[in-house]
Design a protein around this motif. Structure first.
Motif, PDB file in Angstrom:
ATOM      1  N   LEU A 206     -41.557 -93.135  32.292  1.00 55.26           N
ATOM      2  CA  LEU A 206     -42.787 -92.621  32.891  1.00 55.26           C
ATOM      3  C   LEU A 206     -42.837 -91.102  32.766  1.00 55.26           C
ATOM      4  N   PHE A 207     -41.712 -90.435  32.976  1.00 58.08           N
ATOM      5  CA  PHE A 207     -41.639 -88.972  32.865  1.00 58.08           C
ATOM      6  C   PHE A 207     -41.964 -88.531  31.431  1.00 58.08           C
ATOM      7  N   THR A 208     -41.385 -89.253  30.477  1.00 53.50           N
ATOM      8  CA  THR A 208     -41.623 -88.921  29.064  1.00 53.50           C
ATOM      9  C   THR A 208     -43.099 -89.078  28.714  1.00 53.50           C
ATOM     10  N   PHE A 209     -43.698 -90.155  29.200  1.00 54.33           N
ATOM     11  CA  PHE A 209     -45.115 -90.413  28.940  1.00 54.33           C
ATOM     12  C   PHE A 209     -45.983 -89.300  29.515  1.00 54.33           C
ATOM     13  N   LEU A 210     -45.660 -88.865  30.727  1.00 53.61           N
ATOM     14  CA  LEU A 210     -46.429 -87.794  31.366  1.00 53.61           C
ATOM     15  C   LEU A 210     -46.292 -86.483  30.607  1.00 53.61           C
ATOM     16  N   MET A 211     -45.099 -86.199  30.112  1.00 48.99           N
ATOM     17  CA  MET A 211     -44.867 -84.959  29.370  1.00 48.99           C
ATOM     18  C   MET A 211     -45.668 -84.965  28.059  1.00 48.99           C
ATOM     19  N   ILE A 212     -45.704 -86.123  27.393  1.00 48.85           N
ATOM     20  CA  ILE A 212     -46.480 -86.225  26.152  1.00 48.85           C
ATOM     21  C   ILE A 212     -47.962 -86.034  26.453  1.00 48.85           C
ATOM     22  N   GLY A 213     -48.417 -86.648  27.556  1.00 49.35           N
ATOM     23  CA  GLY A 213     -49.820 -86.527  27.933  1.00 49.35           C
ATOM     24  C   GLY A 213     -50.207 -85.104  28.233  1.00 49.35           C
ATOM     25  N   LEU A 214     -49.288 -84.356  28.877  1.00 48.09           N
ATOM     26  CA  LEU A 214     -49.573 -82.954  29.181  1.00 48.09           C
ATOM     27  C   LEU A 214     -49.576 -82.104  27.919  1.00 48.09           C
ATOM     28  N   ALA A 215     -48.784 -82.491  26.948  1.00 48.78           N
ATOM     29  CA  ALA A 215     -48.668 -81.694  25.727  1.00 48.78           C
ATOM     30  C   ALA A 215     -49.841 -81.911  24.780  1.00 48.78           C
ATOM     31  N   LEU A 216     -50.483 -83.078  24.837  1.00 51.43           N
ATOM     32  CA  LEU A 216     -51.548 -83.392  23.880  1.00 51.43           C
ATOM     33  C   LEU A 216     -52.682 -82.375  23.855  1.00 51.43           C
ATOM     34  N   PRO A 217     -53.193 -81.895  24.998  1.00 52.60           N
ATOM     35  CA  PRO A 217     -54.284 -80.920  24.951  1.00 52.60           C
ATOM     36  C   PRO A 217     -53.915 -79.673  24.163  1.00 52.60           C
ATOM     37  N   ALA A 218     -52.638 -79.273  24.225  1.00 49.24           N
ATOM     38  CA  ALA A 218     -52.216 -78.073  23.502  1.00 49.24           C
ATOM     39  C   ALA A 218     -52.342 -78.275  22.002  1.00 49.24           C
ATOM     40  N   PHE A 219     -52.027 -79.508  21.541  1.00 42.24           N
ATOM     41  CA  PHE A 219     -52.083 -79.785  20.109  1.00 42.24           C
ATOM     42  C   PHE A 219     -53.524 -79.980  19.639  1.00 42.24           C
ATOM     43  N   SER A 220     -54.403 -80.478  20.521  1.00 36.77           N
ATOM     44  CA  SER A 220     -55.776 -80.762  20.130  1.00 36.77           C
ATOM     45  C   SER A 220     -56.717 -79.605  20.432  1.00 36.77           C
ATOM     46  N   GLN A 221     -56.187 -78.521  20.964  1.00 43.64           N
ATOM     47  CA  GLN A 221     -57.016 -77.382  21.333  1.00 43.64           C
ATOM     48  C   GLN A 221     -57.665 -76.768  20.099  1.00 43.64           C
ATOM     49  N   LYS A 222     -58.950 -76.433  20.222  1.00 40.17           N
ATOM     50  CA  LYS A 222     -59.685 -75.850  19.106  1.00 40.17           C
ATOM     51  C   LYS A 222     -59.109 -74.485  18.753  1.00 40.17           C
ATOM     52  N   PRO A 223     -58.911 -74.197  17.459  1.00 43.53           N
ATOM     53  CA  PRO A 223     -58.391 -72.894  17.075  1.00 43.53           C
ATOM     54  C   PRO A 223     -59.380 -71.790  17.438  1.00 43.53           C
TER      55      PRO A 223
ATOM     56  N   PRO B 120     -61.582 -68.279  16.893  1.00 42.45           N
ATOM     57  CA  PRO B 120     -62.237 -67.668  15.728  1.00 42.45           C
ATOM     58  C   PRO B 120     -61.311 -66.696  14.992  1.00 42.45           C
ATOM     59  N   GLU B 121     -60.459 -66.025  15.762  1.00 41.18           N
ATOM     60  CA  GLU B 121     -59.528 -65.072  15.148  1.00 41.18           C
ATOM     61  C   GLU B 121     -58.524 -65.774  14.246  1.00 41.18           C
ATOM     62  N   SER B 122     -57.996 -66.905  14.722  1.00 37.06           N
ATOM     63  CA  SER B 122     -57.028 -67.631  13.902  1.00 37.06           C
ATOM     64  C   SER B 122     -57.705 -68.255  12.684  1.00 37.06           C
ATOM     65  N   LEU B 123     -58.970 -68.689  12.836  1.00 38.30           N
ATOM     66  CA  LEU B 123     -59.720 -69.217  11.698  1.00 38.30           C
ATOM     67  C   LEU B 123     -59.915 -68.130  10.652  1.00 38.30           C
ATOM     68  N   LYS B 124     -60.293 -66.945  11.103  1.00 42.62           N
ATOM     69  CA  LYS B 124     -60.506 -65.827  10.181  1.00 42.62           C
ATOM     70  C   LYS B 124     -59.228 -65.479   9.433  1.00 42.62           C
ATOM     71  N   GLU B 125     -58.109 -65.461  10.153  1.00 44.15           N
ATOM     72  CA  GLU B 125     -56.818 -65.180   9.521  1.00 44.15           C
ATOM     73  C   GLU B 125     -56.478 -66.235   8.473  1.00 44.15           C
ATOM     74  N   ALA B 126     -56.761 -67.494   8.791  1.00 46.20           N
ATOM     75  CA  ALA B 126     -56.469 -68.575   7.849  1.00 46.20           C
ATOM     76  C   ALA B 126     -57.344 -68.479   6.606  1.00 46.20           C
ATOM     77  N   ILE B 127     -58.605 -68.113   6.803  1.00 44.96           N
ATOM     78  CA  ILE B 127     -59.515 -67.949   5.662  1.00 44.96           C
ATOM     79  C   ILE B 127     -59.064 -66.798   4.774  1.00 44.96           C
ATOM     80  N   MET B 128     -58.690 -65.687   5.396  1.00 45.33           N
ATOM     81  CA  MET B 128     -58.248 -64.532   4.617  1.00 45.33           C
ATOM     82  C   MET B 128     -56.968 -64.848   3.849  1.00 45.33           C
ATOM     83  N   ALA B 129     -56.101 -65.628   4.467  1.00 43.60           N
ATOM     84  CA  ALA B 129     -54.860 -66.030   3.782  1.00 43.60           C
ATOM     85  C   ALA B 129     -55.184 -66.908   2.582  1.00 43.60           C
ATOM     86  N   LYS B 130     -56.134 -67.817   2.749  1.00 40.91           N
ATOM     87  CA  LYS B 130     -56.536 -68.692   1.641  1.00 40.91           C
ATOM     88  C   LYS B 130     -57.136 -67.878   0.491  1.00 40.91           C
ATOM     89  N   LEU B 131     -58.013 -66.942   0.816  1.00 40.69           N
ATOM     90  CA  LEU B 131     -58.674 -66.152  -0.220  1.00 40.69           C
ATOM     91  C   LEU B 131     -57.715 -65.176  -0.903  1.00 40.69           C
TER      92      LEU B 131
END
Length: 293
Positions: free
Chosen positions: A4-21, A23-34
């Motif tokens: 149960l503890f492991t399940f709760l920890m995974i559930g708490l971590a998911l929003p961090a992974f699904s968080q929208k990047p 604009p600054e990080s998007l711009k950096e990624a675009i500049m790196a690509k170009l």
């Protein structure tokens, strides 16, 4: 309890992974690509729901190549709205034009035109609408020069100023070599192209009817290896490309299935390896789509 503890920890971590990047990080990624391609680039993006923007070299001037055909299309619809002609009127297809430098005649070379089928129409008549359609969807240079003779490049340029696009320069038709040698070229910035496509997207370019008519043409674009290349099939793109030696552009509006839309402008110049920006720009388009989605 341990599970149960492991399940709760995974559930708490998911929003961090699904968080929208950000604009600054998007711009950096675009500049790196170009940065993987040798050349000079500009990017302009605007989410038309949130008004969120992203700019890279947005005021840098670029040779317009065929992106200048969008301002010409706008001027055609504007003059039709003013009853100077009807889009259904027919005009003669010709292949003789006058240089803006000295009025000397020049003709277009079929081998330098992506719409070679147009040359079979020389000496016959086509409607103004059909010429505009060919100018956009297959980037016909012949149709472009006929329409510029009809509406006047200076008037198209003046309309761009009315739209707030202060740096776009619509000076001449295609393959006016004397003008080219004197540096009298059509030019654009990513910022100004964003302004005019935003007006079309909001149906404020001339009026709602004209904007919808222009969108129908832009949706039929036949060159789709940049902005739409890596987007899902259900995503619609109304856009206009442009390319000459060392230059590769795409500019337009992306429509998501849920009704959201955004403007994206991708410009390049000084390309050492011809069409080397195509793949990178397609990746940038995908990155922006994923950011919006």
């Amino acid at each position: 309890m341990k599970h149960l503890f492991t399940f709760l920890m995974i559930g708490l971590a998911l929003p961090a992974f699904s968080q929208k990047p950000s604009p600054e990080s998007l711009k950096e990624a675009i500049m790196a690509k170009l940065s993987t391609v040798e050349g000079v680039f500009a990017v302009a993006f605007k989410d038309l729901q949130t008004n969120q923007t992203l700019f890279i070299n947005e005021k840098e001037n670029f040779h317009a190549a065929s992106t200048m055909k969008t301002p010409v299309m706008i001027e055609v619809f504007k003059q039709a709205k003013a009853n100077k002609f009807k889009l259904t009127d027919s005009i003669l297809v010709k292949n003789e034009f006058k240089s803006i430098v000295d009025g000397s005649p020049f003709s277009l070379d079929i081998n330098d035109d992506s719409a070679d089928g147009m040359y079979k129409q020389i000496g016959q008549k086509m409607t103004i609408y059909d010429l505009t359609y060919q100018m956009i969807i297959v980037s016909s240079n012949l149709a472009t020069n006929i329409l510029i003779d009809l509406v006047d490049a200076k008037k198209a340029n003046a309309t761009m100023r009315e739209f707030g696009a202060n740096d776009i320069q619509v000076r001449r038709g295609v393959e006016d070599d004397k003008a080219f040698q004197l540096g009298l070229n059509n030019s654009v910035t990513a910022y100004d192209l964003l302004l005019i496509f935003e007006k079309i997207a909001k149906k404020e370019a001339i009026d709602q009817t004209a904007s919808e008519g222009m969108l129908r043409i832009l949706f039929d674009q036949k060159f789709n290896d940049v902005i739409p290349a890596k987007l899902p099939k259900e995503v619609k793109v109304a856009h206009k490309t442009g390319s000459i030696t060392g230059v590769q552009h795409d500019s337009g509006i992306v429509f998501l299935p849920d009704g959201r839309k955004y403007v994206i402008i991708l410009l390049s110049k000084g390309l050492v390896k011809g069409k080397s920006s195509i793949g990178a720009f397609a990746d940038v388009s995908e990155m922006i789509y994923n950011f919006v989605k």
